[in-house]
Design a protein around this motif. Structure first.
Motif, PDB file in Angstrom:
ATOM      1  N   ARG A 112       6.386 -12.391  18.761  1.00 37.18           N
ATOM      2  CA  ARG A 112       6.440 -13.965  18.180  1.00 37.18           C
ATOM      3  C   ARG A 112       6.243 -14.936  18.936  1.00 37.18           C
ATOM      4  NH1 ARG A 112      12.680 -14.309  15.779  1.00 37.18           N
ATOM      5  NH2 ARG A 112      13.002 -12.042  14.149  1.00 37.18           N
ATOM      6  N   PRO A 113       5.262 -16.123  18.356  1.00 38.31           N
ATOM      7  CA  PRO A 113       4.642 -16.840  19.055  1.00 38.31           C
ATOM      8  C   PRO A 113       5.733 -18.061  19.342  1.00 38.31           C
ATOM      9  CG  PRO A 113       4.278 -17.763  17.118  1.00 38.31           C
ATOM     10  CD  PRO A 113       4.846 -16.360  17.027  1.00 38.31           C
ATOM     11  N   ILE A 114       5.428 -18.573  20.297  1.00 38.81           N
ATOM     12  CA  ILE A 114       6.579 -19.815  20.587  1.00 38.81           C
ATOM     13  C   ILE A 114       7.292 -20.789  19.846  1.00 38.81           C
ATOM     14  CG2 ILE A 114       4.974 -22.036  21.350  1.00 38.81           C
ATOM     15  CD1 ILE A 114       6.687 -22.155  24.426  1.00 38.81           C
ATOM     16  N   TRP A 115       7.093 -21.119  18.700  1.00 35.00           N
ATOM     17  CA  TRP A 115       7.372 -21.303  18.044  1.00 35.00           C
ATOM     18  C   TRP A 115       8.038 -20.713  16.757  1.00 35.00           C
ATOM     19  CZ3 TRP A 115       2.126 -21.697  18.064  1.00 35.00           C
ATOM     20  CH2 TRP A 115       1.570 -20.045  16.956  1.00 35.00           C
ATOM     21  N   GLU A 116       8.431 -19.332  16.960  1.00 35.92           N
ATOM     22  CA  GLU A 116       8.955 -19.038  15.893  1.00 35.92           C
ATOM     23  C   GLU A 116       9.834 -18.033  16.806  1.00 35.92           C
ATOM     24  OE1 GLU A 116       7.124 -15.778  14.054  1.00 35.92           O
ATOM     25  OE2 GLU A 116       6.346 -17.312  12.716  1.00 35.92           O
ATOM     26  N   GLN A 117      10.012 -18.772  18.266  1.00 30.96           N
ATOM     27  CA  GLN A 117      10.967 -17.274  19.218  1.00 30.96           C
ATOM     28  C   GLN A 117      12.038 -18.661  19.383  1.00 30.96           C
ATOM     29  OE1 GLN A 117       9.915 -16.255  22.928  1.00 30.96           O
ATOM     30  NE2 GLN A 117       7.713 -15.163  22.016  1.00 30.96           N
ATOM     31  N   LEU A 119      15.269 -20.405  20.305  1.00 32.72           N
ATOM     32  CA  LEU A 119      14.707 -21.551  21.459  1.00 32.72           C
ATOM     33  C   LEU A 119      16.378 -21.046  22.332  1.00 32.72           C
ATOM     34  CD1 LEU A 119      13.082 -24.066  22.647  1.00 32.72           C
ATOM     35  CD2 LEU A 119      14.417 -26.037  21.007  1.00 32.72           C
TER      36      LEU A 119
END
Length: 305
Positions: A112-117, A119
């Protein structure tokens, strides 16, 4: 390597399973007293909810020829780490080897890209994978620096060369930042320990046959080559003992300072020091990964063992 580290005291932070356990046991086989820490005990499991415990590791260390001492510690808690180091100093009066193997593999958020991981999960990984290492170094290095010859090993996943060339998109940004930071932390520790005769390195295993990995592929250490689900690259996998023997080779080397601040791998050090894995081979996983697996080239893992 039997007896090479007799009289030496080691702290393996994160010794419950995997590489940490393998390192602790091999240090014990070399005669060391090993404090093995973790959060999973026979009375209380951690959030990993796995059966391995620090008591099991300590017993394996002692059975191998050393002295294993289990201590339940959450290395993100400075008070617990401070108390641990005070205990080591009170009981042993010295610390010769620090192995930081704190990671949080249950915090992975795959592909997953950082914006979908997640947090919260990602920030927890940074806390365990970076902050806990620094907390442990903060308290332990003062004791380790009191005697020349001390060794710090920051465990990571991949060499500095690999991290410069590749981004592990399957693992994601939080993983990448945590693992690449270990090279810089070892650099800082090595520079600061130099005047005290100490050495710090970052060290990576290859594809590790940890308890969790063997379970994932439905095999055991005895029949690991028979998995019906593992990819071809699993043929380069190494046992936790292999990275343990790499640490012992470094700790027993009177000229270990030649490695100060460097990024090293188990496969590379096996060629330098001549140790082998439990099957007598010398797997060089990162060479296989870079030359065959990641670029998609033809190649047999057996040729890299």
């Amino acid at each position: 390597m039997t007896g090479q580290l007799h009289g030496k005291v080691a702290l393996v932070a994160g010794a419950t399973r995997g590489a940490g356990r393998g390192i602790a046991v091999e240090l014990g086989a070399a005669g060391a007293t090993v404090y093995g820490t973790g959060r999973s005990t026979r009375e209380q499991r951690s959030d990993y909810d796995r059966p391995e415990t620090i008591e099991d590791t300590a017993e394996l260390v002692t059975a191998a020829g050393g002295t294993g001492i289990p201590v339940r510690v959450d290395h993100t808690d400075p008070d617990q780490v401070r108390d641990l180091v005070r205990r080591i100093e009170a009981e042993q009066g010295r610390l010769d080897v620090l192995v930081n193997d704190l990671g949080g593999e249950n915090l992975m958020d795959w592909n997953r890209p950082i914006w979908e991981q997640d947090l919260d999960k990602g920030l927890r990984r940074l806390r365990v994978g970076i902050e806990a290492h620094m907390i442990t170094a903060h308290f332990a290095l003062k004791l380790l620096s009191k005697r020349p010859g001390g060794l710090v090993v920051e465990l990571t996943d991949g060499t500095a060369e690999v991290h410069e060339q590749y981004y592990r998109s399957d693992c994601g940004a939080f993983f990448d930042i945590a693992k690449t930071s270990m090279h810089r932390l070892a650099r800082a520790e090595g520079e600061e320990l130099r005047e005290f005769g100490g050495t710090a390195v970052s060290l990576t295993p290859g594809w590790l046959r940890s308890e969790m990995m063997l379970e994932h592929f439905g095999v055991t250490e005895e029949n690991w080559r028979e998995s019906a689900t593992a990819p071809e690259g699993f043929g380069i996998a190494e046992s936790p003992a292999y990275i343990g023997r790499a640490v012992v080779a470094l700790a027993a080397d009177p000229d270990v300072a030649r490695w100060n601040t460097q990024s090293l791998s188990s496969g590379y050090l096996a060629k330098v020091y001549g140790f082998t894995d439990v099957d007598g081979s010398q797997p060089d996983a990162w060479r296989y990964i870079q030359e065959v697996e990641w670029p998609g080239n033809p190649g047999d893992p057996a040729d890299y063992r």
